[in-house]
Structure formats: structure tokens, C-alpha cells
Design a protein around this motif. Structure first.
Motif, PDB file in Angstrom:
ATOM      1  N   HIS A   1       0.929  -1.145   0.122  1.00  0.00           N
ATOM      2  CA  HIS A   1      -0.057  -0.079   0.191  1.00  0.00           C
ATOM      3  C   HIS A   1       0.788   1.217   0.132  1.00  0.00           C
ATOM      4  CE1 HIS A   1      -3.595  -2.386   0.995  1.00  0.00           C
ATOM      5  NE2 HIS A   1      -2.946  -3.077   2.021  1.00  0.00           N
ATOM      6  N   ALA A   2       0.489   2.360  -0.950  1.00  0.00           N
ATOM      7  CA  ALA A   2       1.086   3.529  -0.751  1.00  0.00           C
ATOM      8  C   ALA A   2       1.064   4.260   0.765  1.00  0.00           C
ATOM      9  CB  ALA A   2       0.563   4.380  -1.708  1.00  0.00           C
ATOM     10  N   ARG A   3      -0.029   3.870   1.245  1.00  0.00           N
ATOM     11  CA  ARG A   3      -0.316   4.419   2.707  1.00  0.00           C
ATOM     12  C   ARG A   3      -1.177   3.261   3.214  1.00  0.00           C
ATOM     13  NH1 ARG A   3       3.347   6.675   1.490  1.00  0.00           N
ATOM     14  NH2 ARG A   3       3.955   8.933   1.424  1.00  0.00           N
ATOM     15  N   LEU A   4      -1.366   2.904   4.473  1.00  0.00           N
ATOM     16  CA  LEU A   4      -2.090   1.747   5.047  1.00  0.00           C
ATOM     17  C   LEU A   4      -3.679   2.355   4.790  1.00  0.00           C
ATOM     18  CD1 LEU A   4      -0.269   0.605   8.120  1.00  0.00           C
ATOM     19  CD2 LEU A   4      -0.507  -0.422   6.010  1.00  0.00           C
ATOM     20  N   PRO A   5      -4.467   1.587   4.084  1.00  0.00           N
ATOM     21  CA  PRO A   5      -5.673   2.094   3.898  1.00  0.00           C
ATOM     22  C   PRO A   5      -6.459   2.265   5.333  1.00  0.00           C
ATOM     23  CG  PRO A   5      -5.478  -0.398   3.633  1.00  0.00           C
ATOM     24  CD  PRO A   5      -4.138   0.057   3.816  1.00  0.00           C
ATOM     25  N   HIS A   6      -7.351   3.389   5.277  1.00  0.00           N
ATOM     26  CA  HIS A   6      -8.157   3.817   6.493  1.00  0.00           C
ATOM     27  C   HIS A   6      -7.098   3.718   7.785  1.00  0.00           C
ATOM     28  CE1 HIS A   6     -11.227   3.313   3.679  1.00  0.00           C
ATOM     29  NE2 HIS A   6     -10.949   2.042   3.414  1.00  0.00           N
ATOM     30  N   SER A   7      -6.015   4.079   7.677  1.00  0.00           N
ATOM     31  CA  SER A   7      -4.766   3.880   8.948  1.00  0.00           C
ATOM     32  C   SER A   7      -5.604   5.008   9.917  1.00  0.00           C
ATOM     33  CB  SER A   7      -3.641   4.782   8.463  1.00  0.00           C
ATOM     34  OG  SER A   7      -2.748   4.927   9.535  1.00  0.00           O
ATOM     35  N   GLN A   8      -5.996   6.250   9.906  1.00  0.00           N
ATOM     36  CA  GLN A   8      -6.525   6.937  10.774  1.00  0.00           C
ATOM     37  C   GLN A   8      -7.827   6.502  11.472  1.00  0.00           C
ATOM     38  OE1 GLN A   8      -5.802  10.852   8.548  1.00  0.00           O
ATOM     39  NE2 GLN A   8      -5.829  11.600  10.491  1.00  0.00           N
ATOM     40  N   GLN A   9      -8.907   6.133  10.508  1.00  0.00           N
ATOM     41  CA  GLN A   9      -9.935   5.661  11.181  1.00  0.00           C
ATOM     42  C   GLN A   9      -9.741   4.297  11.785  1.00  0.00           C
ATOM     43  OE1 GLN A   9      -9.231   6.551   8.059  1.00  0.00           O
ATOM     44  NE2 GLN A   9     -10.866   7.328   6.944  1.00  0.00           N
TER      45      GLN A   9
END
Length: 456
Positions: free
Chosen positions: A275-283
Motif C-alpha cells: 500500500h502507498a499508505r495503509l488504507p483507513h489508517s487514521q480511522q
């Protein structure tokens, strides 16, 4: 002290189409084409220099360790893993600790620290204890031996890649060192009430915890993955000196390889999901923090254990236990319990919440400072399990009926849940988001000074 090589001086040209897909030149002797890495904490793309034994390469932007080279990594980690397994076998074979008070005593083995909890309707806590202090470390060590044996004979054994991928996921959940601290706290707490004798298993487990720590530190993941599958070349057009995401790239957090992203991206070398950024990381982090906060309320309101002495029962909460230790004059133990049970979990909740807020808002603190805070929260989270281990040891050891006994309270499960949830919250938070948010100029540029590396 060996000086690490500064990463900024190395730049890799774009790879022509006619190049082979896998470079089998050993990394320690490669001098022409550099291997590229995208930092898993700030996403900065750097070129790895050839590393000699005792050297490490760090990200020039955030200081995260990208690779560490050890001397004879396969032989070293395999020898340590075998020694650790032998120590664990001795620890589960002989008596662990015993106590005597008023002519009544009890002796326990290591496994009883978990099995005794089942008799008090605490199967979840029992499973967590046995997994973190025995099962997962044993599985980890067996995996290390399996991997290194194949690499030493020059032919990786079956399922080596899957095992190597699993080792990184097991590492945070092995808590032998935390259990030792819990055992010491328990013994000090009981020393004023009874005669305590440590058995051979106690010293064997201390040795095991040390060897396990040395084994994890001796693993050379960069060398291991190169030995398993070579070094697939970086995607065409990869540029250093900038982040990977704008280039449509992502670095694998398991083996370090840079890969091109698509709709169903997996690492070309280890098969890990990318992943370019972890999906739904903040949520996900917010949800786990909210759940941990809710569980922390009953963890402090309900008793974590109940002590029965001469027929009289005295329930004890986490804070109440700290107060009792202070009244007994055990200030060092009280400080340890207070730090592990109050300061660490509360501090981690606030720190992760603040980091989530800083992703969307500007701050006086730069991204580098926030990343260091994230590393600290990720490191200290597991140490809160000290209180759970103290309860497990005391419940197993103090079983003298109405004369003296200790039973676990409902707060033990709640507090264990807080520890697990905060650890998961730290894992789901993507620190690369901190570098995506607006930050002062000095925090977004690589540092010019070379970093110092410690011998592996």
C-alpha cells in the motif's frame, strides 16, 4: 564504533529496459548498481551502499534503520536460536518458583502461570500469557532455525519465504523479557510476606529471554531475503531523493524491496500486500484507541486481583496495588507498576491520538519529532503487560486456601485488552502520513550529517 555510510551520496540511474529482472550480485560487493529502499516511516527513496559487518544504513530523512549487516548472520542466529530453545526446554521442565508461609507452601512450574488462570474463568488471559511467553517465541525460534539451516546449506527449504514473512509479524508479540520483569516484581512483592525460593526454571527462563532478544537482534533481514530470492531490480524510472508514493511506488515493509503499485499489488519478492499508505489508517487507529479507552475504565474501577489472608478477602485495583506497595515501603516496585499500568497506557493513548490529529493539522513540532514520538509509543506499549504477568504468577503461586490465596479479578482481562488494543493501534497507524502533512522545511529535507552505526 563503526561509522555508517552516509546515504545521500549514492544515486541510482534509471534502469534500461534490457536489464535482467533479478540482480544476484552479493550486496556486500556490489559497487555499480545500488539497491534502492523506500523508508517505511517516511517513504524517502534512498540507495543502499555496500555494507560490511557491523555497519548499518539509515534513512537520511528520518534516521530509520534500513539495513544492518552482521558477521556470519546465518550461523550466528541459528546458534542463538538453538541455545534459546534449549533454555526454554529447561524452563518448562524444572520448578519455576516456590513460596513458604506459616508452614504452608506451594511450588509451580512455568506453564502453571497460564493454566491456573483457566480455573478462575480467565481463559482469554491464560491464552494470552501462554502465547506471549512460550508458544510464539518457540514458533519464532523454530522458524529461524528452519530458515538459516536452508541458507547455510545453500538451498532454502520449503516454505522459507512464508516463514520469513511471518517472523516480522511474530516479533512484537513475544514478551519473554516483559515476563521476567513481571516475575521480579512478583517476587519482591511477596518477599515481605513469605519465604521465596527460585527454582532452576527461573534462571533458565532468564537465560532464554536474553537469548531470544539476541536472536531477534542478530537476524539480518536484508541478507536473508537476498539469500532467499536475490534482489529484483527497482522498477524502471525509480528516482532517489524523493518519496516513493508520487512515483507510483511502495516499499515492502517485510523485505524492503521497492515495487510498482497497481490495483492488486503484492511484493515481487516476498508476496506481502503493498500500500502507498495503509488504507483507513487514521480511522482504524481512532477506533482502536476508542475501544482501548473504554476498556481502560473497567480496568481501573474493578479489582485486578483479590487477596485472601486468614479468611479475609481484600480486592485490589491497579492504583490500589500501587498504594499498598508504597505503604509497604516497596517504592521501586510501586514505581514500576505505576509506570507500566498507568503512565504507559495513558501516555500511549494520548500520544497516538495527538499523532492522528497532527496528520491533518500543522504543528510546531516537525515531522521528525512526531516520528520519534511514534517510535517511542510503539516500543513501550508491550511493557504494560507487566501487570498481567504479575497477576498470573501470583495467582499460580499463592494457593494456600483460606490461609493465603490470590484470585484474578475482572480488571485483568480488561487491562490485557487495553494493552493489545493499543499495540494494534500503533501498528495500524501509518507514520508516513506525518510526512505527507505540512511540515517545516527542515523536517522535510534529508539531514546532511552522517550518522553513526553500532556494530551488529
Amino acid at each position: 564504533m563503526t561509522a555508517a555510510v552516509s546515504m545521500r551520496q549514492f544515486r541510482v540511474p534509471n534502469l534500461p529496459l534490457g536489464e535482467p529482472q533479478v540482480d544476484l550480485t552479493p550486496p556486500e560487493v556490489r559497487t555499480t548498481r545500488r539497491r534502492l529502499r523506500a523508508c517505511e516511516e517516511c517513504d524517502w527513496v534512498s540507495a543502499l551502499p555496500p555494507l560490511r559487518s557491523g555497519e548499518k544504513a539509515e534513512c537520511p530523512r528520518c534516521g530509520h534503520t534500513l539495513a544492518t549487516r552482521h558477521y556470519r548472520p546465518a550461523q550466528r542466529s541459528m546458534a542463538l536460536a538453538i541455545s534459546a530453545l534449549v533454555a526454554l526446554f529447561l524452563a518448562v521442565t524444572f520448578p519455576f518458583v516456590s513460596f513458604t508461609a506459616g508452614g504452608v507452601g506451594n511450588r509451580i512450574e512455568l506453564s502453571e502461570t497460564a493454566t491456573s488462570l483457566i480455573g478462575f474463568d480467565q481463559p482469554i488471559v491464560a491464552i494470552a500469557v501462554i502465547l506471549t511467553i512460550m508458544v510464539l517465541p518457540a514458533v519464532y525460534l523454530l522458524g529461524v532455525i528452519w530458515l538459516q539451516f536452508g541458507l547455510m546449506r545453500g538451498e532454502p527449504l520449503e516454505a522459507s519465504r512464508r516463514i520469513a514473512r511471518s517472523l516480522a509479524h511474530l516479533h512484537p508479540w513475544m514478551m519473554a523479557d516483559v515476563f521476567i520483569i513481571g516475575a521480579l516484581v512478583s517476587l519482591i512483592k511477596l518477599s515481605s510476606m513469605a519465604q521465596i525460593d527460585v527454582g532452576p526454571a527461573f534462571w533458565a527462563y532468564c537465560t532464554f529471554a536474553l537469548l531470544l532478544l539476541m536472536t531477534t537482534q542478530s537476524l539480518d533481514a536484508d541478507w536473508m531475503w537476498f539469500s532467499l530470492a536475490g534482489e529484483p531490480l527497482a522498477p524502471k524510472g525509480t528516482r532517489t531523493g524523493m518519496t516513493a508514493a508520487p512515483q507510483g511506488l511502495a516499499g515492502c515493509h517485510t523485505c524492503g524491496l521497492i515495487n510498482r503499485l497497481d490495483d492488486h499489488s503484492h511484493c515481487r519478492r516476498c508476496g506481502e500486500r503493498l500500500h502507498a499508505r495503509l488504507p483507513h489508517s487514521q480511522q482504524r487507529t481512532w477506533a482502536l484507541l476508542a475501544a482501548a479507552t473504554l476498556m481502560y475504565i473497567p480496568a481501573n474501577l474493578y479489582p485486578i486481583m483479590t487477596t485472601t489472608s486468614l479468611g479475609q478477602s481484600s480486592p485490589s485495583t491497579i492504583v490500589g496495588g500501587v498504594v499498598e506497595l508504597i505503604q509497604m515501603g516497596s517504592w521501586p516496585v510501586a514505581v514500576v507498576i505505576f509506570m507500566a499500568s498507568v503512565i504507559v497506557p495513558v501516555g500511549k493513548l494520548f500520544a497516538l491520538a495527538w499523532l492522528c490529529l497532527m496528520v491533518k493539522r500543522s504543528s510546531e513540532l516537525n515531522a521528525l519529532t512526531r516520528t520519534r514520538l511514534y517510535r517511542l509509543t510503539e516500543f513501550i506499549g508491550r511493557w504494560s503487560m507487566v501487570d498481567v504477568f504479575v497477576v498470573a504468577i501470583l495467582v499460580a503461586l499463592i494457593r494456600a486456601g483460606s490461609l493465603m490465596s490470590i484470585t484474578p479479578g475482572p480488571a485483568a482481562l480488561a487491562f490485557g485488552g487495553v494493552v493489545v488494543l493499543t499495540m494494534l493501534a500503533a501498528m495500524t497507524f501509518d507514520p508516513r502520513l506525518l510526512w505527507d502533512s505540512p511540515a517545516p522545511r527542515e523536517s522535510a529535507e534529508p539531514r546532511d550529517r552522517p550518522r553513526q552505526g553500532a556494530p551488529g
